[in-house]
Design an enzyme around this catalytic site. Sequence first.
Site, PDB file in Angstrom:
ATOM      1  N   LYS A 194      -3.262   4.617  -2.319  1.00  0.00           N
ATOM      2  CA  LYS A 194      -4.251   4.149  -3.287  1.00  0.00           C
ATOM      3  C   LYS A 194      -4.105   4.939  -4.581  1.00  0.00           C
ATOM      4  O   LYS A 194      -3.904   6.149  -4.561  1.00  0.00           O
ATOM      5  CB  LYS A 194      -5.645   4.329  -2.689  1.00  0.00           C
ATOM      6  CG  LYS A 194      -6.784   3.765  -3.517  1.00  0.00           C
ATOM      7  CD  LYS A 194      -8.095   3.903  -2.742  1.00  0.00           C
ATOM      8  CE  LYS A 194      -9.274   3.327  -3.518  1.00  0.00           C
ATOM      9  NZ  LYS A 194     -10.525   3.416  -2.717  1.00  0.00           N
TER      10      LYS A 194
ATOM     11  N   SER B  14     -12.970  -0.696  -2.112  1.00  0.00           N
ATOM     12  CA  SER B  14     -12.202  -0.523  -3.327  1.00  0.00           C
ATOM     13  C   SER B  14     -10.715  -0.292  -3.049  1.00  0.00           C
ATOM     14  O   SER B  14      -9.902  -0.300  -3.977  1.00  0.00           O
ATOM     15  CB  SER B  14     -12.744   0.647  -4.151  1.00  0.00           C
ATOM     16  OG  SER B  14     -12.596   1.875  -3.462  1.00  0.00           O
TER      17      SER B  14
ATOM     18  N   SER C 127     -15.067   1.503   1.674  1.00  0.00           N
ATOM     19  CA  SER C 127     -13.834   1.124   0.991  1.00  0.00           C
ATOM     20  C   SER C 127     -12.571   1.197   1.828  1.00  0.00           C
ATOM     21  O   SER C 127     -11.517   0.772   1.378  1.00  0.00           O
ATOM     22  CB  SER C 127     -13.662   1.972  -0.277  1.00  0.00           C
ATOM     23  OG  SER C 127     -14.664   1.663  -1.206  1.00  0.00           O
TER      24      SER C 127
END
Length: 475
Positions: free
Chosen positions: A84, A162, A186
Amino acid sequence: MASIPDDIFFASISEITGKLREKAFSNVELIRAFTARMEHLGPRYNALALLLPQRAHKAAKLVDDDLKRERYRSNLQGIPFGAKDLLSVAGEVTAWGAAPYAGQVFDESATVIKKLEKAAAILTSKLAMVELAGGPSYRFASASATGPGLNPWDRTRWSGGSSSGSGIAVAAGLVTFALGSETSGSILTPSAFCGCTGLRPTYGLVSRYGAMALSWTMDKIGPICRSTDDCGIVLQAIAGADPNDPSSAGKTFYNAPQYTRDIQSIRVGFAPVDFDEWAEPSARPDFAKALTLIRQMGVQVTEAKLPDLPYGAMTGTIIAAEAASIFEPLIAGGKVEQLADKRQIAGLKAGLEIPAKDYLKAMRIRSLVQQAFRDLLADTDILLAPTRLGPAPKISEPLDRPASDRPRPKDPGLTTLIPAGNLAGLPALSLPCGFADGMPIGIQLVGRPFSENVLLKIGREFQNRTDFHKRRPPA
């Protein structure tokens, strides 16, 4: 150059490790195939933040040299992964999914990146994310500099956030595993929506040094993988004490679910209303089958209820206050206006207006949440609930839109388990458990602090009896 079969893009860590050691193909050939696939398909799903082919190919050559000499570094040796884009990689752009930070470069890699590269895993890409990991709030899936995360099962639907790119990349076979982060859902949400297996570790088990901070007291980093077994392998590599992280728990993790207690002694608590009334009607049949299968595994199943506390309000206050403090220079300098989501902009600004007394009150009530979970989990080992109540929404729909017009049940069940579990810092595992409207759905297991091996034991047994984690999106 050896041809890499399509099955390898969806293979487990142990399967790829076996192929590399058998010399079925070289690591350079494997990494070239994965980076080419990421370059081709990553933008199709808005999953890619930054491709790192030169870095990956250089590391792959070193792995091939080791394999020729039968130097086996770890179970992750030569395995392609993505991270990420809130995790720093030395000398590479780390933009946090947000336009104001385009071009941002750090001199040092995040601790988790260093640990995986020490284990000879190969970072092929930085993966897309919702801007600033979601901040206090966002209204649309498009709240990202790379655009909305498009679900590989249906590109008209959201991947979840996210950690949007992390869920997409694993589901679409662009990497073998990915790192995500969770403050309040997330890791679990994209895992459920994309049909992956996601592990949220206990708060403090995995170092956050080198990761963008959203909420100092709630952020956690963990793996999104194809299976429970892969989650255990990755967690062992990234867990452990880190003097650079003040929140580090100073604990290690050894992946050994087979040596935990007998499955028949594990007590699983659930709320029937979650499965019978809260779940979307299209998801209820497969949720019911998953619950039946959990019972058939031999665990002791009982009903459970969360204490009546304002989990959502507490989570919102804590994240908003801490995020506004962290991003105060962005707000004060006016660059916050460059963010893609208007609610995100407004939420960050509003966070600066939260009185200290409200933040401190939320933190005091949070201690009651932690005590309540200690009491609840004294009699129950694991809490079981749908990860999300239905399949991924359409990307065109506002995320605050009610899922349906159905009356809300009076009994809340365990529907607040994601914010509650994050407030308490508890570990969670999301498992694919079926489909609704042609889209994946998942169940979550939540346990006591540092009980990851118990969660993995239940997850492994569930996946030994199902094949949902092996299903692939349409080509």
